[in-house]
Enzyme design. Sequence first.
Site, mmCIF file in Angstrom:
data_model
loop_
_atom_site.group_PDB
_atom_site.id
_atom_site.type_symbol
_atom_site.label_atom_id
_atom_site.label_comp_id
_atom_site.label_asym_id
_atom_site.label_seq_id
_atom_site.Cartn_x
_atom_site.Cartn_y
_atom_site.Cartn_z
ATOM 1 C CD GLU A 120 -1.801 -2.124 2.138
ATOM 2 O OE1 GLU A 120 -2.664 -2.476 2.886
ATOM 3 O OE2 GLU A 120 -0.638 -2.451 2.191
ATOM 4 C CG ASP A 144 -1.570 -2.982 5.752
ATOM 5 O OD1 ASP A 144 -0.347 -3.423 5.625
ATOM 6 O OD2 ASP A 144 -2.224 -2.142 6.111
ATOM 7 C CG ASP A 156 -6.824 -4.759 7.646
ATOM 8 O OD1 ASP A 156 -6.541 -4.861 6.510
ATOM 9 O OD2 ASP A 156 -6.629 -3.832 8.439
ATOM 10 C CD GLU A 171 -9.239 -0.171 4.814
ATOM 11 O OE1 GLU A 171 -9.479 1.191 4.224
ATOM 12 O OE2 GLU A 171 -9.041 -0.231 6.258
ATOM 13 C CE1 TYR A 178 -1.692 -3.500 9.402
ATOM 14 C CE2 TYR A 178 -3.365 -4.987 9.990
ATOM 15 C CZ TYR A 178 -3.020 -3.839 9.013
ATOM 16 O OH TYR A 178 -3.968 -3.240 8.126
ATOM 17 N NE ARG A 206 -5.954 -0.652 9.567
ATOM 18 C CZ ARG A 206 -4.942 0.218 8.732
ATOM 19 N NH1 ARG A 206 -4.741 1.311 9.444
ATOM 20 N NH2 ARG A 206 -4.468 -0.106 7.550
ATOM 21 C CG HIS A 234 -4.098 -13.896 12.774
ATOM 22 N ND1 HIS A 234 -5.239 -13.981 13.045
ATOM 23 C CD2 HIS A 234 -3.586 -13.865 11.528
ATOM 24 C CE1 HIS A 234 -5.778 -14.303 11.751
ATOM 25 N NE2 HIS A 234 -4.954 -14.093 10.899
#
Length: 846
Positions: free
Chosen positions: A9, A82, A84, A86, A289, A291, A334
């Site tokens: 990203e 990423d 997740d 999103e 990470y 989030r 996780h």
Amino acid sequence: MAKNLLIVESPAKAKTIEGILGKNFEVKSCYGHIRDLQKSDMGIDIANNFRPTYIVPPEKTKVVNELKNLAKKAEEVWLASDEDREGESISWHLAEVLKLNPKTTKRIVFHEITKPAIEKAVQNPRTIDMNLVDAQQARRVLDRIVGFELSPVLWRKIGQQGGLSAGRVQSVAVKLIAEKEREINNFKPENSFKIEASLAATDINSKTVSFKAEGNKYNNAEDAEQFLKSCFGAKYSVKDIQVKPGKRTPAAPFITSTLQQEASRKLGYGVSKTMLLAQKLYESGKITYMRTDSVNLSETAMNDIKSQIINTYGNKYFQPRKYKTKNESAQEAHEAIRPTYMQNISAGNPELNKLYDLIWKRTIACQMADAELEKTIAKIKISTNLPTGQAGNEELTASGEVIKFDGFLKVYFESTDDDETENDESRLPNLTIGQLLNFNEMTATEKFTKHSARYTEASLVKKLEELGIGRPSTYAPVISTIIKRNYVEKKDKEGVKRKYAILKLKNDSIEKITAHEITGTEKSKLFPTDLGLVVTDFLNQHFEKVMDYSFTANIEEEFDEIAEGKMKWNTMVGDFYGPFHSGVEHTLETAERAVGERQLGTDQETGKPITARMGKYGPMVQLGASDDEEKPRFAKLKSTQSIETITLDEALDLFKLPLALGSHEGLEVSVNIGRYGPYVKWGEQFISIPKGEDLMEVDLNRAIEIINAKQVEDAPIGYYNEKPITKGKGRFGPFIKWNDLFINVPRAYHFDTLTQKDCNELIEKKLEKEANRFIQQWPEEKIAIENGRWGAFIRFGKKMMKITGSGANGKYTPEELSKINLEEVKKMIVAQEPKAFDKKTKKKKK
């Protein structure tokens, strides 16, 4: 040319990963989302099973074309957004746009940007998880439907200058803040009197040690005074001593919400700032990470933490712990937020060090031993020569706490959201049962109950998390949106002075004292605006289900089920849409216009009613009724006033405005409230009254001081091309003004001591930027062709639109765009927004 193209990203992340993977990989950034729902006509085909229509926005065209070219040349394309939902969605959109097969394209995920983690991810690729993509798509589609259908209802039924909007999670967040404010407004403080004695005892070193002991509370001053009188000539002795061991346990490692909360408490950071800094730490390989709603730590991390604790503090400070995630469907990362390498005790960057230090200490502390405490509670008997019943049954309690072993407290202590945490526990002297104590004095101090604290950004996140509303990736955007939409304000509240009574017993005499305290001071709290309250009430009345906390939480659970492959995304959206859409249509047909009107009373002079309500430009008071022969008068509320709390007297004061104060240098001086707050008017010049100052207390002398200060502020600090340069501070920070051009002053310049050279540099940079910005302009039409980051585009009002068609040899050149006529540009706009100019025509007719 590298064989492999790997897409992430952000450019910072790309740079870090490319350094790890070496020459076989070219790592490029897609700069976040490359596609979004089409804005016109909702972008969702309701009749066709809620099929979404995605487009590449104009500002992303250049980066998408670059990625397409690179993908054609590469032997293999890897997607590494990423991990997740999103991020999964971004990978799927990339696959769609780059014409990659989602069933075979390699997708890699990792919790941290370190050499072992990246290499392991490359060795164990997977494909795009369409369940995660569908879960994110369901969220995006559902939120678009709610916003697209509810917002026009608000426009019709509430109005307001500027567009109102509603959102599935944002409206519930505003409701929480509104309910808290009303709870506070309805709160009535109750007083009581707290008994506290100052006693002294001789310790084992023959030193006199003073300590405090508390008695019962009394509901009124009379009872408190009676008790103090009963203690005239009293003796104080130790009746009982209890020593209890205790312990404190460290908090779990950070997840997104707890990091946001603790950064707010300890560092004063807003939620968005915390996430911005955490993103930078992650992309530079410093932390995992950011989030996540999992408190899990990997075995590698546990061993790393163990080594750090034992090497730094010793074996007795280490205590391994496994934390269990409260949210059973923790779907983001996780692993908890932690440093990638515990031996790195600093981020090596002044901007990032504070947040990194917080994460490092919390991570270390979570695997450290409990703190061992010892709490001593002593009961103090009061004995007097008075008859039984007047005294003798009362006791005082003294308590103290000492830390026997600091454990994790050596590194870290978790803060709380309490504004005022009373913790008077201290060490008591060594006492024995029956020991007589020296009496210094006793007080009965008036105390008042307090209302619950208003939400901070962090405590709102905590509440949303408790209710199961939203997910780690949504908290910061929701808070930013409700503030941006003017439903909520983040501000400080000044306290007010309050009297309280103290009764002091000393030398068998009672002294009555009146003291003062400042109460109600609040810093960086969230307050609902009048607009936010009116919108919340309207939505609560007509869309009860959408505003229900449990319903909103259940929607989140259904997203989780989609992510687990247990539910079809369009079925879930369909179940929601049917009753919701019917409610929208019913409300448009039947609901009355909402203005949040509140009757304040009657003006004694005119006999006319006075009401507070929402007007076109915000909250106001109205004198008279709309159906009276004489036109009603209106007055704008001050920024510190609210429709819900303004009194009749305060409203009458507002009708005194504009208030004439006299004249200065032959020009009239008055004060009033305008769209941007209170101001002094001097002739035709409007000068803002300093923040926090009550305009009703501004007299002519003070007004002249404000006028003079403005003249000094507006005096030229230099000249450029023989035109004056002035400076000031506005909504977006310090600026200089030259030739009607406002130029922001960056932090690199010292604003208070700007030199002519500094001003020249700032003006020249601005002129160069403006010259390069526009290719063509038609100001009267609010149309321009501008140079953008990803190439030229059309700006139509506030909208950015694509340049369609082609020039002589394909894509338009800057030279061709500089000669293109207005009609051609309008055709490009209409092709993308067919009703663009129809709307303009309608507005003129009105």
